[in-house]
Scaffold this motif. Structure first.
Motif, short mmCIF file in Angstrom:
data_model
loop_
_atom_site.label_atom_id
_atom_site.label_comp_id
_atom_site.label_asym_id
_atom_site.label_seq_id
_atom_site.Cartn_x
_atom_site.Cartn_y
_atom_site.Cartn_z
N THR A 41 -4.36 -1.71 -8.73
CA THR A 41 -2.93 -1.87 -9.04
C THR A 41 -2.62 -3.31 -9.42
OG1 THR A 41 -2.47 -0.15 -7.41
CG2 THR A 41 -0.59 -1.48 -8.19
N GLU A 43 0.98 4.34 -2.73
CA GLU A 43 0.87 5.76 -2.38
C GLU A 43 2.06 6.56 -2.89
OE1 GLU A 43 0.12 5.63 1.88
OE2 GLU A 43 -1.66 4.40 1.40
N ALA A 44 3.22 5.89 -3.01
CA ALA A 44 4.42 6.58 -3.52
C ALA A 44 4.39 6.72 -5.03
CB ALA A 44 5.68 5.83 -3.08
N ASN A 93 -7.25 -2.42 -2.34
CA ASN A 93 -6.78 -1.93 -3.63
C ASN A 93 -7.23 -2.89 -4.73
OD1 ASN A 93 -5.16 -1.68 -6.04
ND2 ASN A 93 -3.77 -0.36 -4.89
N HIS A 153 0.84 -1.22 0.00
CA HIS A 153 0.00 0.00 0.00
C HIS A 153 0.86 1.26 0.00
CE1 HIS A 153 -3.79 -2.03 0.22
NE2 HIS A 153 -3.48 -2.66 1.34
N ALA A 154 1.95 1.22 0.77
CA ALA A 154 2.83 2.40 0.83
C ALA A 154 3.47 2.66 -0.53
CB ALA A 154 3.92 2.19 1.90
N THR A 160 7.88 3.18 4.92
CA THR A 160 8.27 4.57 4.71
C THR A 160 9.58 4.68 3.95
OG1 THR A 160 7.50 4.76 6.97
CG2 THR A 160 8.34 6.77 5.94
N ALA A 167 9.07 3.51 0.31
CA ALA A 167 8.23 4.49 -0.38
C ALA A 167 9.03 5.76 -0.68
CB ALA A 167 7.00 4.82 0.47
#
Lengths: 403, 269
Positions: free
Chosen positions: B95, B42-43, B92, B38-39, B252, B255
């Protein structure tokens, strides 16, 4: 088996022995394998190449190797006459050199200045380093870190021969991991490097090519046995890790249906304990190292650790032609334990004055069981694939002796 | 239309290129993977390649080998990877997710069971590294029937004749391996890649992703100029290894790397 297969027609053009074999590699290796296949297919029928190979086998390797009737041992076991095919008397001390001489000639024809190899017990590594020294080729040998430790003598031999031994500590740090690493090296350095695979496994054309180079064992043994006894043997025995010495002995006899073929796998602590290296006896078909064959794997298809007293048999797969010969019933695959192997090692040494490699001692251990069940007029050929000097440390350690 | 095809079509319409991260599923532990996926989305990534751990990753360099070992030590399995994708799909549905790995775990599960379960979990394609088209006769019809894209590699050593054959056999996208060697190898020559990609385009209608040797924003940007997709693997997996003992930092960290690549790829000249 109702209809006899045309053994000479295997593998097929794609390298398959029935459902086994093939070429299961990354696209990065496909071109190199195709080039090797084309080169080898041309060379295998090239009289100049074959004459060069035969000359090297005679004058460098020291062939033919004798077929020796182990009279005293046969008498003690009280059954079939046991003949030993003395591959231990080859230069470098095992059958492995037949193949490295052949592949080195192929490498030379392809103009590759560097050879690499994987090795377990170190016999193939030594045989590769030897031919590399003779031809002036740069040589690097991948060896599992655990095997480097238990085969110090061969590691030093390779160094003396000018090869670099690269310890592999990935995975289980044994033969399979050395083979992974050698493949990675080949993918990266494919332009100048020839990969000398040491057994009849791997992607096509290796199982076929390596078999062809070892067929000299069976061709000689067949002619020698006919000459000494006037008949064919009743059974052939050879140890099977990857299975190169076994296929070399078996192949020229495949059409002689009266000759029983026994491949002897490493039973380790016993098949029932799970601590063994006998994929034909205790594994199932899967894909590893470029071919489909019997493998030691878990329910998720992960390769599992193997165990054998002999580093050269400590491998979770087996050559695809053996997998096929098992499935069509032409050859039988059995196993003996580490303890039985050690007993055979000691017995042959004491009774015949021949110290076998622990790999070869697996075949001898099965001969001890099989011979007494047969008549004195019958005969067995055991492939004595290597000599035992390299295993003295292993045996001494079991006896509590530290040099 | 499949998720992979719509993804590349939408990107093409925007004049953008796909950013395709590879991470090994279950590395360093199973709980990390879904939040990481998921990260990454988002990136700004477009397709996720999820490595299926294997005991003998013959075509991989040390970074991805170690990732496989960490994942297996933490209990990873092919079924476990499918479960992760199913969990990812709860949040999601757009993707594309492609599994990348070796044939043997798939053989052990059975082609049919694997293809059916993978599609049910929301997997869009599979790249089996050690399964060239020559050996895929039994697999290909099963994947086709279940609607699982079969993604193939093309290497610098692949002849044009084989390119055509691979393009014919493949679906989803083609993955051009930009270097001789294993994953994580060093130098990358963008001009050579550009020439190869153009050659592949003569034979293939599928989008072309390029991987091996892309490790930072600059190399991602350079490859994005010549290919339809940029695959980045070892650089991310190395970052995961660096943070293996602080797993909550991993999403983090990864990403962050990907966001830099995304920005560099999208920046106009």
């Amino acid at each position: 088996m109702s209809e006899r297969p045309d053994y000479a027609a295997f593998p097929d053009a794609g390298g398959h022995f029935g459902q086994f074999g093939g070429r299961f590699v990354s696209e990065t290796l496909m071109a190199a394998l195709a080039e090797l296949e084309q080169t080898y297919l041309a060379l295998r029928d090239d009289p100049v190449f074959l004459a060069e190979f035969d000359r090297d086998l005679a004058n460098y390797v020291g062939r033919p190797s004798p077929l020796y009737l182990a009279e005293r041992w046969s008498r003690e076991l009280g059954g079939a006459q046991i003949f030993l095919k003395r591959e231990d008397l080859n230069h470098t001390g095992s059958h492995k050199v037949n193949n490295t001489v052949g592949q080195a000639l192929v490498a030379k024809r392809m103009g590759k200045p560097r050879v690499i190899a994987e090795t377990g017990a170190g016999q193939h590594g030594v045989a590769t380093a030897t031919v590399a020294a003779r031809l002036g080729l740069k040589c690097q040998v991948y060896m599992g870190a655990e095997d480097v430790e238990r085969q110090k003598l061969n590691v030093y031999r390779m160094k003396l021969l000018g090869a670099e031994v690269i310890p592999v500590s990935a995975g289980s740090a044994t033969l399979k991991d050395a083979m992974n690493e050698a493949m990675r090296d080949w993918v990266t350095n494919v332009d100048d490097t020839f990969y000398i695979i040491g057994t009849v496994a791997g992607p096509h054309p290796y199982p076929m090519m390596v078999r062809d180079f070892h067929r000299v064992i069976g061709r000689e043994a067949r002619a020698q046995h006919l000459e000494q006894t006037g008949r064919l043997p009743d059974a052939l025995l050879a140890c099977v890790g990857g299975g190169s010495n076994a296929i070399g002995l078996f192949h020229p006899f495949l059409e002689d249906e009266s000759v029983a073929l026994y491949g002897v796998e490493a039973g380790g602590d016993g098949i029932e304990t799970g601590r063994h290296a006998a994929p034909l006896g205790g594994g199932r078909p899967g894909v590893l190292h470029g071919n489909r064959t019997y493998l030691m794997e878990d329910a998720d298809g992960q390769i599992i650790p193997t165990h054998s007293i002999s580093a050269g048999l400590d491998y979770p797969g087996v050559g695809p032609e053996h997998a096929w010969l098992k499935d069509i019933g032409r050859a039988s695959y059995v196993s003996v334990t580490d303890a039985e192997t050690l007993a055979a090692f000691r017995e042959l040494t004491l009774v015949e004055g021949i110290m076998p490699a622990l790999e070869s001692a697996h075949a001898l251990a099965y001969a001890r069981k099989l011979a007494p069940t047969m008549g004195k007029e019958q005969s067995i050929i055991v492939n004595l694939s290597g000599r035992g000097d390299k295993d003295i440390h292993t045996v001494a350690a079991i006896d509590g002796i530290n040099f | 239309m499949s998720r992979i095809a719509s993804c590349f079509e939408a990107l093409a319409a925007q004049g953008r290129k796909a950013l395709i991260p590879f991470v090994t599923a279950g590395d360093p532990s199973p709980a990390v993977t879904v939040p990481l996926m998921h990260a990454m989305v988002e990136a700004g990534v477009d397709v996720i390649e999820l490595g299926v751990p294997f005991s003998d990753p013959m075509a991989d360099g040390p970074v991805i080998q170690l990732a496989s070992q960490r994942a297996l030590a933490a209990g990873a399995s092919l079924q476990g990877v499918l479960d992760m994708v199913a969990e990812f799909r709860q949040r999601n549905t757009t993707t594309p997710v492609v599994l990348m790995g070796y044939l043997n775990p798939v053989e052990a599960m059975g082609y049919e069971t694997f293809a059916r379960n993978a599609v049910a979990a929301g997997v869009d394609g599979a790249l089996l590294v050690d399964l060239p088209p020559e050996e895929a006769e039994a697999v290909a019809p099963v994947f086709r029937e279940q609607g699982l894209a079969q993604i193939y590699l093309i290497a610098p050593t692949t002849t044009e004749e084989r390119m055509a054959r691979i393009a014919e056999a493949g679906s989803g996208y083609l993955y051009y391996v930009s270097l001789k060697g294993v994953t994580g190898s060093a130098a990358l020559n963008v001009d050579e890649v550009a020439v190869k990609v153009e050659t592949i385009r003569k034979h293939a209608k599928l989008p072309i992703g390029v991987g091996f040797g892309i490790k930072d924003a600059a190399s991602a940007r350079a490859i994005a100029k010549v290919a339809d997709g940029v695959v980045v693997g070892s650089a991310l997996v190395q970052r995961i290894a660096d943070y293996a003992d602080q797993p909550d930092q991993i999403p983090t960290q990864v990403a962050g790397l990907l966001a830099e690549m995304r920005a560099a790829m999208d920046k106009s000249d």
